[in-house]
Design an enzyme around this catalytic site. Structure first.
Site, PDB file in Angstrom:
ATOM      1  CB  SER A 125     -14.578  26.680 -29.087  1.00  0.00           C
ATOM      2  OG  SER A 125     -14.800  25.403 -29.790  1.00  0.00           O
ATOM      3  CD  GLU A 142     -19.526  22.688 -19.200  1.00  0.00           C
ATOM      4  OE1 GLU A 142     -18.055  22.605 -19.649  1.00  0.00           O
ATOM      5  OE2 GLU A 142     -20.359  23.315 -19.769  1.00  0.00           O
ATOM      6  CB  SER A 161      -0.284  -0.215   0.938  1.00  0.00           C
ATOM      7  OG  SER A 161      -0.211  -0.088   2.653  1.00  0.00           O
ATOM      8  CE  LYS A 221      -4.378   3.541   5.759  1.00  0.00           C
ATOM      9  NZ  LYS A 221      -5.450   1.690   5.278  1.00  0.00           N
ATOM     10  CG  ASN A 253     -17.381  26.692 -24.053  1.00  0.00           C
ATOM     11  OD1 ASN A 253     -18.119  26.913 -24.670  1.00  0.00           O
ATOM     12  ND2 ASN A 253     -15.933  26.220 -25.051  1.00  0.00           N
ATOM     13  CB  THR A 295     -40.624  26.211  -8.475  1.00  0.00           C
ATOM     14  OG1 THR A 295     -42.117  27.091  -9.094  1.00  0.00           O
ATOM     15  CG2 THR A 295     -41.013  27.268  -7.446  1.00  0.00           C
ATOM     16  CG  HIS A 296     -41.719  22.889 -11.658  1.00  0.00           C
ATOM     17  ND1 HIS A 296     -42.288  21.129 -10.753  1.00  0.00           N
ATOM     18  CD2 HIS A 296     -42.453  23.391 -10.094  1.00  0.00           C
ATOM     19  CE1 HIS A 296     -42.761  21.140  -9.874  1.00  0.00           C
ATOM     20  NE2 HIS A 296     -43.170  21.948  -9.792  1.00  0.00           N
ATOM     21  CE  LYS A 311     -19.727  27.867 -26.913  1.00  0.00           C
ATOM     22  NZ  LYS A 311     -19.662  26.110 -27.498  1.00  0.00           N
ATOM     23  CE1 TYR A 328      -7.298  -2.617   8.493  1.00  0.00           C
ATOM     24  CE2 TYR A 328      -5.812  -5.232   8.493  1.00  0.00           C
ATOM     25  CZ  TYR A 328      -6.426  -3.461   8.085  1.00  0.00           C
ATOM     26  OH  TYR A 328      -5.534  -2.837   6.790  1.00  0.00           O
TER      27      TYR A 328
END
Length: 452
Positions: A261, A274, A7, A309, A269, A139-140, A267, A301
């Protein structure tokens, strides 16, 4: 076997905590007379030499030695000789790793809590600048009622404050020291677990040796906090993407927090938003991964726990980056109050204000007022006009009662937001009061009070 068992490739991140805990353990062993003071001093000083090599990047980590614990102890033996072999008295790698991992997680919570505090301050700054700017409330994702930009920003203050609260709750729960639980049954040596716990900043030793070495609730607590926080960040990221789109144009992001872009020069972006939205999947995956690892394990254990981890490390790194990027974006984004005010008037957003006026000023039952207002909305739609433009005679016919010009005073978006003065409402003065209270809370925290 070495490839699957070792590890060190990832648990080397626990080296600082491992050395700190080992130095505390050696001091306790010497104080209790379990090892002599000469060996205790040699161990503690030798561990500092190991730490300096790690910090300098010259430490020879070896996969053959399996994990960070054996790597540190082996190097300590090279430096101080036989005395290094006494360090592992009255402990096991089981309680050792449980202690190291708690300490690492505790430190990440402190850092992430501070990051969330900075994000909250960025929202308070935005809210203060636009406490009276009117925008559509949805709303919505349909126009509902007008709200203020400041009110919308303060909603995120509340959300991320809850995230901080969850983090600090998790910190309080995890702040028990497993060191001294040994492999699973405790130890026959006359150790002082309270001394070790206090030295390492824990509130107390863990009360049951079996639980101490087999518990990973603290990691699950952390990942639960991380997943909920990431969800909040993702919801905010989605709003940033929507707000920055041509159909909304509520905000603009500078070149510092947007990208172009490779083919379309116009553009801009919102890539950072995102990517924050996407990182939620990684963090959720870490939580589900560890829940799955732990769900079938008997006490105490099992080697399965080695899988804890990387999941937590990745989630902590992803969340820290997402919080930092979002804090930068919130501080960077520039709202367009004229554009928001224009769209706030679309979709008959003052219909509820009209219904409330009929209840308050004409004594109608709210359900009747609701139906009457719905008919007035349909009339306005058919005529292509706003509610305020409907002749009073038509209002009177539909509502079946006298209605004067005073009704028009509630049919503007400005009047609508100003009237929402209930606690937690969108009225500019209410928002400014909330901002002031939050700034006072944060100032009190910096002065030594409790985190809000």
């Amino acid at each position: 076997m070495e490839a699957i068992n070792a590890s060190i490739a990832f648990d080397r991140r626990l080296a600082h905590q491992d050395i700190e805990a080992s130095r505390a353990h050696a001091a306790m062993l010497a104080a209790c007379g379990i090892i002599n003071s000469t060996d205790g001093t040699a161990i503690r000083e030798g561990l500092l030499t190991v730490l300096s090599e790690i910090e300098a990047g010259t430490f020879p980590f070896s996969a053959a030695l399996e994990d960070v614990h054996m790597n540190v102890e082996t190097r300590l033996s090279d430096i101080i000789g036989e005395a290094a072999g006494r360090l592992h008295t009255a402990r096991s790698r089981n309680d050792q790793v449980a202690t190291d991992f708690r300490m690492w997680t505790r430190e990440r919570i402190d850092e992430l809590s501070d990051g969330l505090r900075q994000l909250i301050v960025a929202f308070l700054d935005q809210a203060e600048a636009g406490s009276g700017w009117i925008m559509p409330g949805f709303t919505h994702l349909q126009a509902a009622q007008p709200v203020t930009w400041g009110h919308h920003m303060m909603a995120y203050v509340e959300m991320f404050a809850r995230d901080r609260s969850r983090a600090l709750d998790a910190r309080r729960r995890m702040n028990e020291c497993p060191l001294g639980a040994a492999a699973l049954a405790g130890t026959s040596f006359p150790i002082d677990r309270e001394m070790t716990a206090e030295t390492l900043g824990f509130d107390r030793p863990s009360a049951n040796s079996l639980d101490a070495v087999s518990d990973r609730d603290f990691a699950l607590d952390f990942l639960s906090f991380a997943a909920i926080t990431a969800m909040h960040l993702s919801r905010l990221a989605e709003e940033v993407v929507v707000w920055a789109s041509p159909g909304f144009r509520f905000i603009t992001l500078s070149d510092r927090f947007s990208t172009g872009s490779s083919i379309m020069p116009q553009k801009r972006n919102p890539d950072a938003a995102e990517l924050i939205r996407a990182k939620t999947g990684r963090i959720n995956g870490s939580l589900m991964g560890l829940l799955t690892v732990m769900k079938g394990l008997p006490l105490a254990y099992s080697k399965d726990m080695q899988e804890d981890k990387e999941l937590l490390f990745d989630a902590a790194d992803s969340l820290a980056l997402a919080i930092a990027a979002m804090t930068g974006m919130v501080a960077d984004m520039t709202a367009d109050p004229v554009r928001m005010r224009t769209l706030a008037a679309d979709g008959f957003p003052t219909a509820t204000d009209l219904a409330d006026w009929l209840v308050r000023e004409r004594g109608m039952a709210f359900r009747d007022a609701h139906h009457a207002t719905g008919r007035l909305v349909r009339l306005a739609e058919s005529r292509g006009c706003e509610l305020a433009d409907i002749p009073l005679e038509d209002m009177q016919d539909i509502c079946g009662m006298p209605i004067g010009d005073s009704v028009r005073s509630v049919l503007t978006v400005e009047a609508s937001v100003s009237s929402r003065t209930s606690y937690g409402g969108t009225a500019p003065e209410t928002v400014r009061n909330q901002i002031a209270q939050w700034r006072q809370c944060l100032q009190a925290e910096m002065s030594g009070g409790t985190a809000p």
